[in-house]
Scaffold this motif. Structure first.
Motif, PDB file in Angstrom:
ATOM      1  N   THR A  75       0.875  -1.048   0.166  1.00 22.43           N
ATOM      2  CA  THR A  75       0.094  -0.124  -0.065  1.00 22.43           C
ATOM      3  C   THR A  75       1.010   1.282  -0.056  1.00 22.43           C
ATOM      4  O   THR A  75       2.162   1.313  -0.118  1.00 22.43           O
ATOM      5  N   THR A  76       0.392   2.456   0.058  1.00 19.48           N
ATOM      6  CA  THR A  76       1.042   3.781   0.211  1.00 19.48           C
ATOM      7  C   THR A  76       1.170   4.116   1.397  1.00 19.48           C
ATOM      8  O   THR A  76       0.265   3.927   2.434  1.00 19.48           O
ATOM      9  N   PRO A  77       2.228   5.029   2.005  1.00 14.73           N
ATOM     10  CA  PRO A  77       2.527   5.568   3.168  1.00 14.73           C
ATOM     11  C   PRO A  77       1.549   6.879   3.135  1.00 14.73           C
ATOM     12  O   PRO A  77       1.463   7.269   4.422  1.00 14.73           O
ATOM     13  N   PHE A  78       1.096   7.257   2.054  1.00 18.24           N
ATOM     14  CA  PHE A  78       0.785   8.623   2.021  1.00 18.24           C
ATOM     15  C   PHE A  78      -0.757   8.869   2.082  1.00 18.24           C
ATOM     16  O   PHE A  78      -1.152   8.705   1.185  1.00 18.24           O
ATOM     17  N   THR A  79      -1.361   8.288   3.323  1.00 11.33           N
ATOM     18  CA  THR A  79      -2.960   8.179   3.534  1.00 11.33           C
ATOM     19  C   THR A  79      -3.274   8.360   4.992  1.00 11.33           C
ATOM     20  O   THR A  79      -2.298   8.355   5.736  1.00 11.33           O
ATOM     21  N   PHE A  80      -4.458   8.115   4.987  1.00 10.27           N
ATOM     22  CA  PHE A  80      -4.915   8.087   6.448  1.00 10.27           C
ATOM     23  C   PHE A  80      -4.496   6.843   7.154  1.00 10.27           C
ATOM     24  O   PHE A  80      -4.607   5.861   6.459  1.00 10.27           O
ATOM     25  N   ILE A  81      -4.316   6.622   8.612  1.00  9.07           N
ATOM     26  CA  ILE A  81      -4.086   5.536   9.240  1.00  9.07           C
ATOM     27  C   ILE A  81      -4.766   4.125   9.086  1.00  9.07           C
ATOM     28  O   ILE A  81      -4.032   3.366   8.993  1.00  9.07           O
ATOM     29  N   ALA A  82      -5.978   4.481   8.632  1.00  4.96           N
ATOM     30  CA  ALA A  82      -6.995   3.256   8.491  1.00  4.96           C
ATOM     31  C   ALA A  82      -6.435   2.452   7.416  1.00  4.96           C
ATOM     32  O   ALA A  82      -6.688   1.118   7.769  1.00  4.96           O
ATOM     33  N   THR A  83      -5.763   2.922   6.336  1.00  2.39           N
ATOM     34  CA  THR A  83      -5.293   1.949   5.493  1.00  2.39           C
ATOM     35  C   THR A  83      -4.317   0.932   5.936  1.00  2.39           C
ATOM     36  O   THR A  83      -4.454  -0.331   5.713  1.00  2.39           O
ATOM     37  N   GLY A  84      -3.392   1.406   6.473  1.00  7.79           N
ATOM     38  CA  GLY A  84      -2.171   0.569   7.299  1.00  7.79           C
ATOM     39  C   GLY A  84      -2.719  -0.166   8.197  1.00  7.79           C
ATOM     40  O   GLY A  84      -2.463  -1.450   8.677  1.00  7.79           O
ATOM     41  N   GLU A  85      -3.548   0.454   9.056  1.00  8.95           N
ATOM     42  CA  GLU A  85      -4.156   0.145  10.561  1.00  8.95           C
ATOM     43  C   GLU A  85      -4.898  -1.316  10.293  1.00  8.95           C
ATOM     44  O   GLU A  85      -4.719  -2.182  11.076  1.00  8.95           O
ATOM     45  N   MET A  86      -5.726  -1.467   9.252  1.00  6.52           N
ATOM     46  CA  MET A  86      -6.479  -2.523   9.041  1.00  6.52           C
ATOM     47  C   MET A  86      -5.578  -3.867   8.656  1.00  6.52           C
ATOM     48  O   MET A  86      -5.890  -4.960   9.160  1.00  6.52           O
ATOM     49  N   ILE A  87      -4.712  -3.559   7.776  1.00 12.01           N
ATOM     50  CA  ILE A  87      -3.707  -4.528   7.517  1.00 12.01           C
ATOM     51  C   ILE A  87      -2.849  -5.001   8.659  1.00 12.01           C
ATOM     52  O   ILE A  87      -2.939  -6.248   8.828  1.00 12.01           O
ATOM     53  N   ALA A  88      -2.467  -4.151   9.429  1.00 13.64           N
ATOM     54  CA  ALA A  88      -1.854  -4.601  10.745  1.00 13.64           C
ATOM     55  C   ALA A  88      -2.674  -5.425  11.722  1.00 13.64           C
ATOM     56  O   ALA A  88      -2.310  -6.295  12.430  1.00 13.64           O
ATOM     57  N   LEU A  89      -3.881  -4.979  11.939  1.00 13.50           N
ATOM     58  CA  LEU A  89      -4.926  -5.463  12.773  1.00 13.50           C
ATOM     59  C   LEU A  89      -5.173  -6.794  12.407  1.00 13.50           C
ATOM     60  O   LEU A  89      -5.516  -7.864  13.244  1.00 13.50           O
ATOM     61  N   LEU A  90      -5.050  -7.434  11.154  1.00  9.15           N
ATOM     62  CA  LEU A  90      -5.251  -8.787  10.872  1.00  9.15           C
ATOM     63  C   LEU A  90      -4.061  -9.804  11.038  1.00  9.15           C
ATOM     64  O   LEU A  90      -4.054 -10.752  10.790  1.00  9.15           O
ATOM     65  N   GLY A  91      -2.754  -8.945  11.469  1.00 10.24           N
ATOM     66  CA  GLY A  91      -1.591  -9.620  11.663  1.00 10.24           C
ATOM     67  C   GLY A  91      -0.751  -9.635  10.467  1.00 10.24           C
ATOM     68  O   GLY A  91       0.256 -10.271  10.381  1.00 10.24           O
TER      69      GLY A  91
END
Length: 377
Positions: free
Chosen positions: A79-95
């Motif tokens: 994904t991109t780092p230039f976005t709101f936290i939710a984008t990366g957050e949901m990836i990490a939340l799934l492990g």
């Protein structure tokens, strides 16, 4: 001046909103009432896909999309780092692990030319973000994904209503996810979101996931969420859909006018080269809904203060790339996405909504020109 004006919009749709909410109050089906199916059918037709699945938020839409694709611990999602936290957050939340690929310096969307080098044996999906209301370069991204047999999830939280070569955002990938947060181009009066897909099997999974993983009452073949869209929010969105096509046209027109006004007032440009104000660049054959009208300026904090002194509200989307956030920084190389890091220091968003008057835009453009130290013509 308001950054986003929802009051003017409400004055135009007030009777329709009240009537639709009154209908919900009378039938009393506040969860999964008939308005949900009506809205899903209308949105699916609008986007041009077979299935729309209403969700409790855009964040939950991203989570459900990855759950439907069975992404989990040890997997990687680009994904991109230039976005709101939710984008990366949901990836990490799934492990899973977000793999941050840098952005194009002109469009601010994920740079497809950098994708190949980021793909590994653990990559399970690509999640571009259609930032600021413009679709990411989905054809190029999809081509890379197809070569590697990877699904693509479009994070279209800011781009619902936008199009690329006549095709709507949310209908350009394996699953499209959007948000109906009130400030979005199509916003509810609370949280809401949706997933879109042309895949029947994925649509079935998504409908189960949003309702605790059940395929029928008290029968749960998988784990899921309490991710349902409220009926009252669906009613509000149905009322707003009546004016949404006109608002899309207005957003595109107002974005173009901002760019013209800023260009007339100094060295504004859509390309780098010393311009004091860098205006948005819309790719050919794209239509942006300008969820934000975002420019780049030197000395952003000073510019923001000067604008505020003149009654012009601003916002910054986003000041810190995700791979520089404490929660993601561990194990990642500092400076691995230099374009994102550079852009994050200078972007600033101006007031933007479909009901901005020409005089208000002139007022903003004049204030930006003076705040950025440009010479007025």
């Amino acid at each position: 001046m308001q950054f986003i004006d929802l009051k003017t919009q409400y004055s135009l749709i007030e009777e329709n909103v009240k009537a639709r909410i009154e209908t919900v109050l009378r039938h009393g089906q506040f969860v999964m009432g008939p308005e949900i199916q009506e809205l899903e059918e209308r949105l699916a037709e609008f986007v041009g896909v077979r299935h729309c699945i209403g969700m409790s938020s855009g964040t939950d839409a991203l989570l459900a999309a990855m759950m439907a694709l069975e992404i989990g611990r040890g997997d990687e999602v680009i994904t991109t780092p230039f976005t709101f936290i939710a984008t990366g957050e949901m990836i990490a939340l799934l492990g899973a692990r977000p793999i941050f690929v840098d952005i194009d310096p002109v469009t601010y969307n994920l740079d497809p030319d950098l994708l190949e080098d980021a793909i590994t044996g653990r990559t399970r999906a690509i999640m571009p973000v259609s930032l600021y209301g413009q679709c990411a370069e989905m054809d190029a991204i999809n081509a890379v994904a197809e070569r590697h047999r990877l699904p693509v999830i479009e994070d279209a939280a800011q781009s619902f209503g936008a199009s690329d070569r006549g095709r709507r955002s949310c209908g350009l990938s394996t699953i499209g996810c959007t948000s109906f947060f009130p400030a979005k181009p199509l916003g509810a009066y609370g949280d809401g979101g949706a997933c879109f897909t042309g895949d029947d099997a994925l649509a079935k999974k998504l409908r189960e996931i949003r309702n605790h993983g059940q395929d029928r009452r008290y029968h749960h073949p998988s784990l899921g969420l309490n991710g349902r869209l409220d009926t009252i929010q669906a009613a509000v969105l149905l009322a707003k859909m009546d004016v949404f096509p006109d608002e899309i046209a207005a957003r595109s027109r107002l974005g173009d006018r901002y760019t013209a006004l800023l260009s007339e007032r100094g060295a504004a440009s859509t390309a780098t080269g010393g311009a004091a104000v860098l205006t948005p660049a819309i790719r050919p054959d794209n239509l942006s809904v300008y969820a934000q009208y975002t420019i780049q300026v030197p000395d952003r904090d000073e510019v923001a203060t000067r604008l505020q002194d003149r009654g012009i509200p601003t916002a910054v989307h986003y000041p810190v790339p995700l791979n520089e956030q404490p929660v993601f920084h561990v194990g990642l190389e500092t400076g691995a996405t230099p374009v994102s890091a550079d852009v994050a220091k200078r972007v600033i968003s101006l007031p933007m909504h479909p009901y901005l008057s020409e005089n208000e835009q002139i007022q903003v453009a004049d204030a930006v020109a003076k705040a950025a130290g440009l010479t007025l013509s």
